[in-house]
Enzyme design. Sequence first.
Site, mmCIF file in Angstrom:
data_model
loop_
_atom_site.group_PDB
_atom_site.id
_atom_site.type_symbol
_atom_site.label_atom_id
_atom_site.label_comp_id
_atom_site.label_asym_id
_atom_site.label_seq_id
_atom_site.Cartn_x
_atom_site.Cartn_y
_atom_site.Cartn_z
ATOM 1 N N TYR A 202 -22.359 89.857 -80.998
ATOM 2 C CA TYR A 202 -22.919 89.837 -79.642
ATOM 3 C C TYR A 202 -22.205 88.806 -78.766
ATOM 4 O O TYR A 202 -21.898 89.077 -77.604
ATOM 5 C CB TYR A 202 -24.425 89.555 -79.683
ATOM 6 C CG TYR A 202 -25.227 90.586 -80.452
ATOM 7 C CD1 TYR A 202 -24.900 91.941 -80.365
ATOM 8 C CD2 TYR A 202 -26.298 90.222 -81.265
ATOM 9 C CE1 TYR A 202 -25.623 92.893 -81.081
ATOM 10 C CE2 TYR A 202 -27.024 91.168 -81.965
ATOM 11 C CZ TYR A 202 -26.678 92.502 -81.880
ATOM 12 O OH TYR A 202 -27.393 93.440 -82.579
HETATM 13 C C1 LIG Z 1 -24.661 93.145 -87.220
HETATM 14 C C2 LIG Z 1 -23.832 94.259 -87.816
HETATM 15 C C3 LIG Z 1 -24.298 95.594 -87.261
HETATM 16 C C4 LIG Z 1 -22.359 94.044 -87.427
HETATM 17 O O1 LIG Z 1 -21.567 95.075 -87.998
HETATM 18 P P1 LIG Z 1 -20.197 94.707 -88.769
HETATM 19 O O2 LIG Z 1 -19.443 95.981 -88.886
HETATM 20 O O3 LIG Z 1 -20.550 93.975 -90.009
HETATM 21 O O4 LIG Z 1 -19.553 93.655 -87.790
HETATM 22 P P2 LIG Z 1 -18.414 93.720 -86.683
HETATM 23 O O5 LIG Z 1 -18.223 95.068 -86.106
HETATM 24 O O6 LIG Z 1 -18.724 92.630 -85.750
HETATM 25 O O7 LIG Z 1 -17.185 93.375 -87.522
HETATM 26 C C5 LIG Z 1 -17.211 92.145 -88.118
HETATM 27 C C6 LIG Z 1 -15.925 91.772 -88.768
HETATM 28 O O8 LIG Z 1 -14.806 92.372 -88.182
HETATM 29 C C7 LIG Z 1 -13.735 91.443 -88.214
HETATM 30 N N1 LIG Z 1 -13.294 91.246 -86.836
HETATM 31 C C8 LIG Z 1 -14.043 91.100 -85.738
HETATM 32 N N2 LIG Z 1 -13.269 90.925 -84.647
HETATM 33 C C9 LIG Z 1 -12.020 90.970 -85.078
HETATM 34 C C10 LIG Z 1 -10.778 90.876 -84.443
HETATM 35 N N3 LIG Z 1 -10.672 90.701 -83.120
HETATM 36 N N4 LIG Z 1 -9.670 90.987 -85.208
HETATM 37 C C11 LIG Z 1 -9.787 91.185 -86.536
HETATM 38 N N5 LIG Z 1 -10.933 91.275 -87.190
HETATM 39 C C12 LIG Z 1 -12.027 91.172 -86.473
HETATM 40 C C13 LIG Z 1 -14.226 90.167 -88.791
HETATM 41 O O9 LIG Z 1 -13.948 90.143 -90.175
HETATM 42 C C14 LIG Z 1 -15.699 90.290 -88.579
HETATM 43 O O10 LIG Z 1 -16.489 89.645 -89.548
HETATM 44 P P3 LIG Z 1 -17.160 88.230 -89.189
HETATM 45 O O11 LIG Z 1 -18.049 88.401 -88.003
HETATM 46 O O12 LIG Z 1 -17.911 87.910 -90.411
HETATM 47 O O13 LIG Z 1 -16.034 87.297 -88.909
HETATM 48 C C15 LIG Z 1 -23.933 94.293 -89.361
HETATM 49 O O14 LIG Z 1 -23.347 93.131 -89.885
HETATM 50 C C16 LIG Z 1 -25.359 94.426 -89.859
HETATM 51 O O15 LIG Z 1 -25.868 95.532 -89.992
HETATM 52 N N6 LIG Z 1 -26.003 93.286 -90.164
HETATM 53 C C17 LIG Z 1 -27.339 93.269 -90.727
HETATM 54 C C18 LIG Z 1 -28.349 93.888 -89.820
HETATM 55 C C19 LIG Z 1 -28.409 93.195 -88.489
HETATM 56 O O16 LIG Z 1 -28.388 91.977 -88.403
HETATM 57 N N7 LIG Z 1 -28.481 94.003 -87.423
HETATM 58 C C20 LIG Z 1 -28.601 93.496 -86.091
HETATM 59 C C21 LIG Z 1 -30.013 93.153 -85.846
HETATM 60 S S1 LIG Z 1 -30.233 92.684 -84.160
#
Ligand SMILES: CC(C)(COP(=O)(O)OP(=O)(O)OC[C@H]1O[C@@H](n2cnc3c(N)ncnc32)[C@H](O)[C@@H]1OP(=O)(O)O)[C@@H](O)C(=O)NCCC(=O)NCCS
Length: 198
Positions: free
Chosen positions: A168
């Site tokens: 976010y």
């Molecule tokens: C929150 C959630 C949806 C995010 O989805 P995700 O696919 O894991 O996360 P992102 O799309 O942000 O990708 C994250 C990873 O991509 C990579 N990334 C992000 N930006 C990048 C960039 N510019 N270049 C390279 N890699 C990158 C990083 O490894 C990053 O991991 P990090 O945040 O641990 O550093 C997921 O983690 C989830 O379901 N979490 C549990 C439930 C939850 O909390 N939901 C939200 C409730 S409000």
Amino acid sequence: MRPVDPQIAWTPHTVDLDREEFAKRLHEALSVYVTAMDYPRGTEFHRAPMWTEHSTRPGWKAVGAYAGQADTASPLIGIAYGYRGSSDQWWHQQVLHGLRRSGRPHSEISAILDDYFELTELHVHPNGQGHRLGESLLCHLLRDRTERSVLLSTPEVYDEDNRAWRLYRRLGFQDVLRRFRFAGDNRPFAVLGRGLPL
Ligand SMILES: CC(C)(COP(=O)(O)OP(=O)(O)OC[C@H]1O[C@@H](n2cnc3c(N)ncnc32)[C@H](O)[C@@H]1OP(=O)(O)O)[C@@H](O)C(=O)NCCC(=O)NCCS
């Protein structure tokens, strides 16, 4: 449902889910949600009627992420949905109450709540996290929205140190309310928002 293979190559692949596909995939989507949030098994049964009701709200849109191609045999690995915010909704009323209690002027509250999309759910199965699927889902969901802004609530975590917070913040979401408690839930939440388009 086929189990999610942790070895799969995660190419972000997101698609619109219409109401029919959402209904078909509901239990799979709820299973992703319960696993991602680490909620106790069984939570999905309480949530199913609520998610179904949400899908009837004006401006509702859902997006799914699939492992592999988006055919009916592919497991759902991520889910995101939301709808247009409205004053008859519980979440809207809670946030309004919180904003009033925070002492914000009426004009500012109106600017926040008059025309927004509520990002209601966003979850990626733990085996698929860390590959930017969450970002793809969110960007896809918010594409072509006509509302002025997007609002969401997320649990407070120490130092904003989890993937949801990092995502976010990276996408420019700002504080609307902090350490806010929704009625019936003891956990502190943040309400975050940003203008649209992304
Ligand atoms: C929150 C959630 C949806 C995010 O989805 P995700 O696919 O894991 O996360 P992102 O799309 O942000 O990708 C994250 C990873 O991509 C990579 N990334 C992000 N930006 C990048 C960039 N510019 N270049 C390279 N890699 C990158 C990083 O490894 C990053 O991991 P990090 O945040 O641990 O550093 C997921 O983690 C989830 O379901 N979490 C549990 C439930 C939850 O909390 N939901 C939200 C409730 S409000």
